[in-house]
Design an enzyme around this catalytic site. Structure first.
Site, short mmCIF file in Angstrom:
data_model
loop_
_atom_site.label_atom_id
_atom_site.label_comp_id
_atom_site.label_asym_id
_atom_site.label_seq_id
_atom_site.Cartn_x
_atom_site.Cartn_y
_atom_site.Cartn_z
N CYS A 119 -73.14 28.65 10.92
CA CYS A 119 -74.17 29.68 10.99
C CYS A 119 -75.06 29.57 9.76
O CYS A 119 -74.74 28.83 8.82
CB CYS A 119 -73.58 31.09 11.09
SG CYS A 119 -74.81 32.25 11.75
N CYS A 121 -76.52 32.58 8.27
CA CYS A 121 -76.71 33.86 7.58
C CYS A 121 -76.17 33.91 6.15
O CYS A 121 -76.68 34.64 5.32
CB CYS A 121 -76.15 35.01 8.41
SG CYS A 121 -74.44 34.81 8.91
N LYS A 195 -70.55 37.27 21.88
CA LYS A 195 -70.53 37.93 20.58
C LYS A 195 -71.46 39.13 20.66
O LYS A 195 -72.67 38.98 20.81
CB LYS A 195 -70.99 36.97 19.49
CG LYS A 195 -71.11 37.63 18.13
CD LYS A 195 -71.36 36.63 17.03
CE LYS A 195 -71.55 37.31 15.69
NZ LYS A 195 -71.74 36.33 14.61
N ARG A 205 -69.55 41.03 6.37
CA ARG A 205 -70.85 40.78 5.71
C ARG A 205 -70.75 41.00 4.21
O ARG A 205 -71.43 40.33 3.44
CB ARG A 205 -71.95 41.63 6.34
CG ARG A 205 -72.24 41.15 7.76
CD ARG A 205 -73.28 41.98 8.50
NE ARG A 205 -73.29 41.58 9.91
CZ ARG A 205 -73.95 42.22 10.86
NH1 ARG A 205 -74.65 43.29 10.57
NH2 ARG A 205 -73.91 41.78 12.11
N LYS A 248 -65.89 38.42 20.86
CA LYS A 248 -65.74 39.31 19.71
C LYS A 248 -66.73 40.45 19.76
O LYS A 248 -67.80 40.28 20.32
CB LYS A 248 -65.83 38.50 18.42
CG LYS A 248 -67.25 38.17 17.95
CD LYS A 248 -67.20 37.27 16.76
CE LYS A 248 -67.72 37.99 15.55
NZ LYS A 248 -68.24 37.10 14.53
N SER A 274 -63.34 41.77 11.17
CA SER A 274 -63.11 42.42 9.89
C SER A 274 -62.98 43.94 9.98
O SER A 274 -62.11 44.53 9.34
CB SER A 274 -64.23 42.05 8.92
OG SER A 274 -65.50 42.42 9.45
N TYR A 313 -57.21 38.17 10.63
CA TYR A 313 -56.91 38.17 9.19
C TYR A 313 -55.44 38.49 8.93
O TYR A 313 -54.96 38.34 7.81
CB TYR A 313 -57.83 39.18 8.47
CG TYR A 313 -59.29 38.84 8.68
CD1 TYR A 313 -59.91 37.85 7.91
CD2 TYR A 313 -60.05 39.45 9.68
CE1 TYR A 313 -61.24 37.50 8.13
CE2 TYR A 313 -61.38 39.11 9.90
CZ TYR A 313 -61.96 38.13 9.12
OH TYR A 313 -63.28 37.78 9.35
C1 PBG Z 1 -71.92 35.41 11.11
C2 PBG Z 1 -70.57 35.90 11.53
C3 PBG Z 1 -70.16 37.23 11.59
C4 PBG Z 1 -68.80 37.21 11.90
C5 PBG Z 1 -68.42 35.89 12.04
N1 PBG Z 1 -69.53 35.09 11.82
C6 PBG Z 1 -70.84 38.48 11.30
C7 PBG Z 1 -72.19 38.78 11.77
O1 PBG Z 1 -72.61 38.40 12.87
O2 PBG Z 1 -72.87 39.42 10.98
C8 PBG Z 1 -67.94 38.43 12.00
C9 PBG Z 1 -66.52 38.25 11.66
C10 PBG Z 1 -65.81 39.49 11.24
O3 PBG Z 1 -66.37 40.60 11.20
O4 PBG Z 1 -64.63 39.35 10.89
N2 PBG Z 1 -72.61 34.70 12.03
ZN ZN Z 2 -74.68 34.35 11.14
#
Ligand code: PBG
Ligand code: ZN
Length: 350
Positions: A119, A121, A195, A205, A248, A274, A313
């Site tokens: 990703c 981000c 997702k 985040r 997810k 998370s 986790y």
């Molecule tokens: C980023 C990403 C996210 C998660 C996994 N990859 C968060 C988001 O989309 O902001 C979430 C995983 C988690 O909350 O444990 N692409």
């Molecule tokens: Zn991302």
């Protein structure tokens, strides 16, 4: 239509195992790990009790006991200190955390399945999962070209599986083509296909320092109430060549896990994200639930819904819990009372 191959999904012993259905087992757990820039890093993540960001040079310290206890798969997320830019240049910098970790783990743990999250981000200046045009709108074509480049770099660094979590359109096909062009056609693609735009990613985040600087992710992550759109996304990614799909968040999407299991012929994975992890930890700390029982019960639910493996986790602790350990030694008072009851019962017995 893109030709779809079967070999990437059966190239690794752990992936072969996930092709069959099965219940809770150490073989079906994936531990997400945050790998950070810097030396000797071990930073506890406040929003995720018990989880840390780890420097590459300390990964063996965390993984030695987990692998010895039976851990078979990890999912790697990179966290960088400096160098965020518009195109997320550091994602595939050979000196960045994920490429370095992949090279190290590939030799340190030859049997461990290495999954690299793909990703942008955590690497972009704006914190969005794709590349933006000057007006702030998402440039899908530029995004999937860049994501494909990153996925190819992770495959070359040693990832067995690349896992795009960005939700850009048609990135699975772009990644498949890029893997071929670097002659890594047996690297598997695990697509975060269903997702949803969830409030439960907040702690992540913080951990990955990947919150968007403006706006939100609702124009690319799926609307939670829409079941049919999630199904379309799952089918589309499998048609583009995904070797496994992920749903997810986890518990809020158990229905989608079951539907995915029935709708597509690749392994379906659930991600206990998370926020779900944090909820259970806080509830346990407040005395509302027993953490071990809650983790085991939710794991059973994911498998009942049809998951082939679960990203959580809790993975390292579940190794022990599945083997029958107690979370914490029970308080002495309780142990004493249990012993007295056993003794009285024995004395009363005829
Ligand atoms: C980023 C990403 C996210 C998660 C996994 N990859 C968060 C988001 O989309 O902001 C979430 C995983 C988690 O909350 O444990 N692409
Ligand atoms: Zn991302």
């Amino acid at each position: 239509m893109t030709p779809v191959e079967l070999h990437p999904g059966i190239g690794h012993p752990v992936l072969r195992l996930w092709q069959a259905d099965g219940g809770p087992s150490p073989d079906r757990l994936i531990w997400p790990l945050f790998v950070a820039d810097g030396r000797r890093v071990r930073e506890p993540i406040a929003a995720m009790p018990g989880q840390c960001r780890w420097g590459v040079d300390r990964l063996r310290e965390v993984l030695d006991p987990a692998v010895a206890a039976g851990l078979r798969a990890v999912l790697l997320f990179g966290v960088i200190g400096e160098g965020r830019d518009e195109r997320g240049s550091r994602a595939d910098d050979p000196a960045a955390p994920v490429p370095r970790a992949l090279r190290l783990l590939r030799t340190a743990y030859p049997d461990l399945l290495l999954i690299a999250d793909v990703c942008l981000c955590a690497y972009t200046s704006h914190g969005h999962c794709g590349i933006l045009r000057p007006d702030g709108s998402l440039d899908n074509e530029a995004s999937i070209a860049r994501l494909a480049q990153i996925a190819a770099a992770y495959a070359e660094a040693g990832a067995h599986v690349v896992a795009p979590s960005d939700m850009m359109d048609n990135r699975v096909a772009a990644i498949r083509a890029a893997l071929k062009s670097v002659r890594r056609s047996t690297t598997a693609i695990l697509s975060y296909a269903a997702k949803l735009a969830s409030c439960l990613y907040g702690p992540f985040r913080e951990a990955a320092r990947s919150a968007p600087a403006f706006g939100d992710r609702r124009a690319y992550q799926l609307p939670p109430p829409s079941r049919r759109l999630a199904l379309r996304a799952l089918r589309r990614d499998v048609d583009e060549g995904a070797d496994a799909v992920l749903v997810k968040p986890g518990l809020p999407c158990l229905d989608l896990v079951r539907e995915a299991r029935d709708a597509v012929a690749v392994p379906v994975l659930a991600y206990q994200v998370s926020g779900e992890y944090a909820m259970l930890c806080h509830a346990a700390a407040a005395g509302a639930v027993d953490l071990r029982e809650a983790a085991l019960e939710t794991l059973a639910a994911f498998h009942r819904a049809g998951a082939s493996a679960v990203v959580t986790y809790f993975a390292p602790r579940l190794m022990g819990w599945l083997a029958g350990d107690r979370a914490e030694p029970r308080p002495a008072r309780v142990r004493r009372r249990a012993r007295i009851e056993r003794l009285t019962a024995r004395r009363r017995a005829p």
